[in-house]
Design an enzyme around this catalytic site. Structure first.
Site, PDB file in Angstrom:
ATOM      1  CG  ASP A  64      -1.723   1.219   1.403  1.00 14.66           C
ATOM      2  OD1 ASP A  64      -2.416   1.600   0.441  1.00 14.66           O
ATOM      3  OD2 ASP A  64      -1.670   1.826   2.490  1.00 14.66           O
ATOM      4  CG  LEU A  65       1.641   5.617  -1.953  1.00 11.54           C
ATOM      5  CD1 LEU A  65       3.148   5.411  -1.941  1.00 11.54           C
ATOM      6  CD2 LEU A  65       1.194   6.248  -3.264  1.00 11.54           C
ATOM      7  CG  ASP A  66      -1.931   7.337  -0.156  1.00  8.32           C
ATOM      8  OD1 ASP A  66      -1.068   8.201  -0.365  1.00  8.32           O
ATOM      9  OD2 ASP A  66      -2.673   6.879  -1.045  1.00  8.32           O
ATOM     10  CB  SER A 118      -3.473   7.273  -4.584  1.00 10.80           C
ATOM     11  OG  SER A 118      -3.535   7.558  -3.209  1.00 10.80           O
ATOM     12  CE  LYS A 133      -5.251  -1.108  -1.486  1.00 11.09           C
ATOM     13  NZ  LYS A 133      -4.068  -0.466  -0.872  1.00 11.09           N
ATOM     14  CG  ASP A 184      -2.357   2.538   6.415  1.00  8.12           C
ATOM     15  OD1 ASP A 184      -2.822   3.585   6.897  1.00  8.12           O
ATOM     16  OD2 ASP A 184      -2.513   2.220   5.220  1.00  8.12           O
TER      17      ASP A 184
END
Length: 228
Positions: A11-13, A115, A146, A171
Site C-alpha cells: 500500500d502507499l498512503d 490513489s 479496497k 495500514d
C-alpha cells in the site's frame, strides 16, 4: 531464504508515506470551493479507500454535479497549492529500506494503491524507489477499490505469483480486508495509525502480524509472516 514471499505488494498512503491527511485536506478544499462542507465522518472515510468508493460514498456526483475525473483534478490542484506553499510529503521511516531489502533479495515489489496514478507518481518522486518497482496499480486500474481484493489480485496476476506467496503490507482496515480477501498474507504497520479512540484509528488485528513500523524489518521478519 526459505519461506520468503514471491511478491511484496505495498500500500502507499499511510504505509510508505504519511499522506492520508493531505489527500483529505485536498478533497475538503475542493469541496469547500464548491460550497460543500464535509462532515468528520466523511473526512475519515477517505482513509484507506479508493477514489471510486470515496466518490460513491460521499455522493459527490449528486452533491457537487462533478464527475470523478473533475473531483480528482480539483483535489490534485488543491494539493499542488498546498505543496507550493511549502507542505512536504513525509516518507515513513523504513519505507525505502524495506523496498530495497526486498528488491535485493529478488522479491518482486509492486504498489497497490487506491490513489490515482498521478498521485502515486507524485509520491514516488519523494520516495525515490521507482527503479525497484515492477509496476504500480492505481485507482484507474480497477473497477472496485479496497476493501475489494481486485487490485491485489490484478498485481499477483501481472507478476505471475500465487496469492498465497504474496505478502501485502497495509495500514488501513479496508486494505487489510482486501489483502485477506485476495488470499494473501498481510502485515500491518501502525506507524501512521492514530492511537485507539482517536479519529481515524484503524483496526489492524485481522492482519497476520502487526508491527509498530517498517523500520528495522529484516528478511526473517517477512518470512515469519508467511509461515505464522
Amino acid at each position: 531464504m526459505l519461506g520468503l514471499p514471491q511478491a511484496l505488494l505495498l500500500d502507499l498512503d499511510g504505509t510508505l508515506v504519511r499522506s492520508e491527511h493531505i489527500h483529505t485536506e485536498g478533497l475538503v478544499r475542493f469541496c469547500a470551493g464548491r460550497g460543500l462542507e464535509l462532515s468528520e465522518h466523511e473526512r475519515l472515510f477517505v482513509i484507506g479507500h479508493a477514489w471510486q468508493e470515496i466518490y460513491a460514498e460521499l455522493r459527490l456526483e449528486a452533491r457537487l454535479g462533478a464527475t470523478l475525473a473533475e473531483v480528482l483534478a480539483g483535489t490534485m490542484a488543491a494539493k499542488d497549492a498546498m505543496f507550493a506553499a511549502g507542505l512536504r510529503l513525509p516518507v515513513l521511516e523504513g519505507a525505502r529500506e524495506l523496498v530495497s531489502l526486498a528488491h535485493a533479495a529478488g522479491i518482486a515489489v509492486a504498489i497497490v494503491s487506491g490513489s490515482a496514478r498521478s498521485e502515486i507518481v507524485q509520491a514516488l518522486a519523494v520516495l525515490e524507489i521507482g527503479e525497484m518497482l515492477r509496476f504500480y496499480v492505481g485507482a484507474e486500474d480497477v473497477i472496485r477499490g479496497k476493501p475489494s481484493p481486485e487490485g491485489y489480485v490484478l498485481a499477483a496476476q501481472r507478476l505471475g505469483a500465487a496469492p498465497e506467496r504474496c505478502l501485502v503490507v497495509e495500514d488501513s482496515e479496508a486494505g487489510i480486508a482486501a489483502g485477506l480477501a485476495a488470499g494473501m498474507r498481510v502485515l500491518a504497520t501502525a506507524a501512521a495509525n492514530p492511537p485507539p479512540g482517536q479519529p481515524g484509528h484503524q483496526l489492524q488485528h485481522a492482519a497476520h502480524r502487526v508491527v509498530p513500523g517498517l523500520a528495522s524489518l529484516q528478511l526473517a521478519d517477512l518470512a515469519a509472516v508467511m509461515t505464522s
